[in-house]
Design a protein around this motif. Sequence first.
Motif, mmCIF file in Angstrom:
data_model
loop_
_atom_site.group_PDB
_atom_site.id
_atom_site.type_symbol
_atom_site.label_atom_id
_atom_site.label_comp_id
_atom_site.label_asym_id
_atom_site.label_seq_id
_atom_site.Cartn_x
_atom_site.Cartn_y
_atom_site.Cartn_z
ATOM 1 N N PHE A 255 -2.294 7.314 -1.427
ATOM 2 C CA PHE A 255 -2.006 8.003 -0.168
ATOM 3 C C PHE A 255 -0.825 7.394 0.589
ATOM 4 C CE2 PHE A 255 -6.566 8.848 -0.974
ATOM 5 C CZ PHE A 255 -6.509 10.219 -1.037
ATOM 6 N N GLY A 256 -0.164 6.407 -0.031
ATOM 7 C CA GLY A 256 0.993 5.798 0.612
ATOM 8 C C GLY A 256 0.619 4.860 1.742
ATOM 9 N N LYS A 257 -0.661 4.541 1.867
ATOM 10 C CA LYS A 257 -1.125 3.620 2.901
ATOM 11 C C LYS A 257 -2.506 3.114 2.503
ATOM 12 C CE LYS A 257 -2.318 5.866 6.786
ATOM 13 N NZ LYS A 257 -2.478 6.925 7.814
ATOM 14 N N TYR B 91 0.816 -1.221 0.000
ATOM 15 C CA TYR B 91 0.000 0.000 0.000
ATOM 16 C C TYR B 91 0.850 1.272 0.000
ATOM 17 C CZ TYR B 91 -4.349 -2.588 0.488
ATOM 18 O OH TYR B 91 -5.422 -3.406 0.255
ATOM 19 N N SER B 92 2.137 1.144 0.260
ATOM 20 C CA SER B 92 2.981 2.337 0.184
ATOM 21 C C SER B 92 3.006 2.873 -1.248
ATOM 22 C CB SER B 92 4.393 2.046 0.679
ATOM 23 O OG SER B 92 5.087 1.267 -0.277
#
Lengths: 477, 477
Positions: free
Chosen positions: B195-197, B190-191
């Motif tokens: 949204f990087g998460k 998910y990085s």
Amino acid sequence: MKSKTVSELLTQNISLTEVEIKGWVRTFRANRFIALNDGSTINNIQCVVDFEKFDESLLKKINTGAAIHVIGNLVESQGKGQNVEIQVTDLKVLGESDPETYPIQPKKHSFEFLRENAHLRTRTNTFSAVMRLRSSLSFAIHKYFNDNGFFYMHAPIITGSDAEGAGEMFRVTSLDAKNPPLNDQGHIDYSKDFFGKETNLTVSGQLEAETYAMSLGKVYTFGPTFRAENSNTSRHLAEFWMIEPEVAFMDLAGNMDLAEDFLKFVISYILTNNKEDLDFLDKRLQDEEKSKPQDQRSDMTLKEKLSFVTENNFKRVSYTEAIDILRESKPNKKKKFKYIINEWGADLQSEHERYLVEKHFKCPVILFDYPANIKAFYMRLNDDGKTVRAMDILFPGIGEIVGGAQREERLEVLKQKMAAINIPEEDLWWYLDLRKFGTATHAGFGLGFERLVMFVTGMSNIRDVIPFPRTPQNAEF
Amino acid sequence: MKSKTVSELLTQNISLTEVEIKGWVRTFRANRFIALNDGSTINNIQCVVDFEKFDESLLKKINTGAAIHVIGNLVESQGKGQNVEIQVTDLKVLGESDPETYPIQPKKHSFEFLRENAHLRTRTNTFSAVMRLRSSLSFAIHKYFNDNGFFYMHAPIITGSDAEGAGEMFRVTSLDAKNPPLNDQGHIDYSKDFFGKETNLTVSGQLEAETYAMSLGKVYTFGPTFRAENSNTSRHLAEFWMIEPEVAFMDLAGNMDLAEDFLKFVISYILTNNKEDLDFLDKRLQDEEKSKPQDQRSDMTLKEKLSFVTENNFKRVSYTEAIDILRESKPNKKKKFKYIINEWGADLQSEHERYLVEKHFKCPVILFDYPANIKAFYMRLNDDGKTVRAMDILFPGIGEIVGGAQREERLEVLKQKMAAINIPEEDLWWYLDLRKFGTATHAGFGLGFERLVMFVTGMSNIRDVIPFPRTPQNAEF
């Protein structure tokens, strides 16, 4: 005795009355003067403590950020800077705040630092003022539409229609992320997803609002919209709020009248109802401007910009006229524009919009009748076959603040325009139905709420006018 | 001459004036009487056509659903059912409506059929009345909070925090659906997402609203929230709007006062400002009730239910007391309840809530001090160690309409409660900060907006009180 807010106490005439108040310590000076704030106003109330009457251990807990409960007498202030103050008779600390670790100290913090502490930044003057203004603007918007016979309509956030084409969309899904179900062709089988189809976050509620305009007459949306665009700028958010009125039997001229009247109302509302927060932000902006090189400073203060909108008639200029003006303008001839205007058909940039508003016309400007090929498919084609009944409203400092149009109400023309950009008719069957059954002239516009909040508060980064900004690589809180 | 709305004309005193109006044909009777509606009111205006003065080919186009433009004289009506009517001097058809294919004919359509045509259903009396009421209720809510010193706060829709645990969430993503990037452990990386998460759609804005209450004092949210629950019932939506006020320095008793005052205000507002739509829906509900077996009919009409709320004091009863009452009640002893109440700790069902309101107390009821283990982690633990300062407000016909609580303001207690249900502290570091720095008693509640709209309109399916409902297998429009 019922607790009062700071705002109530500061506007209260009665003095020498016992009052009770709760709030957070902004500063504690000379072991004697507490500046107390509770968020109800930008102003603090001064609470005067006779330190001989209180335990030293208690006074040691009166630190910036601590929540306290004060009982005392409201009296005329002896000192400067306030009319009334509280002479404290009883004092309790509700929640301490360790000065070693509390991030919001009484000093200037960078906006970047405060963004990282967005959960605490409304404990500062600047952000509390911005967010009170944001709230007041929201109310002014609802009030304007309600007073003028519009119905508020909640457009759907999750949408199965991806036809609007206003930008990249976020997918909304409940499928297993790692092992999604596939169909016979080896594609993702969205029939197994929650909604039985691929769904996304809406980029605009306009098309749905049109369905309501064509039955309820005058409607508006005010809700969140989304763009999955990797734009890491001070003007873009992945999640932002938009206002979209839509009116049946209204043409482009009516649309301009509506937008001008609406903008003047909401800005006048703020000038009348939010004087103290505006004064603070006006001064803040002037201080910020002083640190800029002379040629980058704004000609107008914040309140001058707001009056510029409320006190001027918006000049209505066709796109074609605007291109002529820009082509002949000094900055174009001297190649001062970053994008030189050569030909009819060019998309205008912020620098051109600002030139028209700030230098040429010296008033807000409404440009209309744009080239069809730089505008959306649903805009009403003019008889010339090459322009559409679109309008953009341009403001000082910011450029475009509103974009709108009369909508294409003719079924056959709309079908052709959809076909030209490969939108299948079955994707928008319900939108076409509006043109099949009782079609009529109608129009509306869209206003990015955060753009308006930036204009009204003088903040220059869009991340500073929404509580918890969503941007690439950032969805904290 | 400026076009007027039907609402304006029907409330106008001047007669024998030339007027202009645009709207949609509801019916055309005896080649003479057009019932015209433009959405501004539930009422139609009668337009009287002298068929000898108009082309037959024109009159043939006056079909249900057609958009027309009428000019004529506003006169006292000769017939029954209206005070004024328009004697038509000029008539244009703006948009035809083919009677063979137009779905909304002047007859009774099933609500299911109208849901499939949600883009056209506000062209019926029932749905136009429901949506005007929905709009009016929204305004009343904003007005109440604005008038009482609350600030409107837009909580984020996309959230990176999944700690609230109010229900299943929808994932929001920009990753390639079929071949998402994996990390070294073979999990989704998910990085690499936008949204990087990992991010989801919010289930509640409460936690974020608390951050604003603890700086601005009195705040509220009013925005969309989401549940990815596969509940195909008449009471559940995947996307719905929620109102969540949150107030610093307010305890549970203050929370009850606020909720009662708020509900009475918004319902009184509707009773005062939306008489005609309410009358129509009241009658509609009475007709619907007639088709039900005697024992399933409501004791109260729609307007009686609304007055039941505005005219009664809400009875405040502890959960423990309520359990005693229910255990000793006739339907419990005679096993008429589907869920028999045996023990303290039981979760109350709608049948129990309605019994308390409609049979036992005969007024709206606020239950408080619920068992901790059936309520959320953030609710304030009482000194007994087993109940929390939660409250639910119960209404006739519908059961729970509001759920709220005083929040746990003690850092250590909150940490323990989070640990007990495995919420890592780092996930809610910002929420814990509120308890570290200047913590104080605070409280708030949540109100599902569509529940309130159902109550006020008497509609029994939640899909019929939101413009475009999102439910399992359905995200049309």
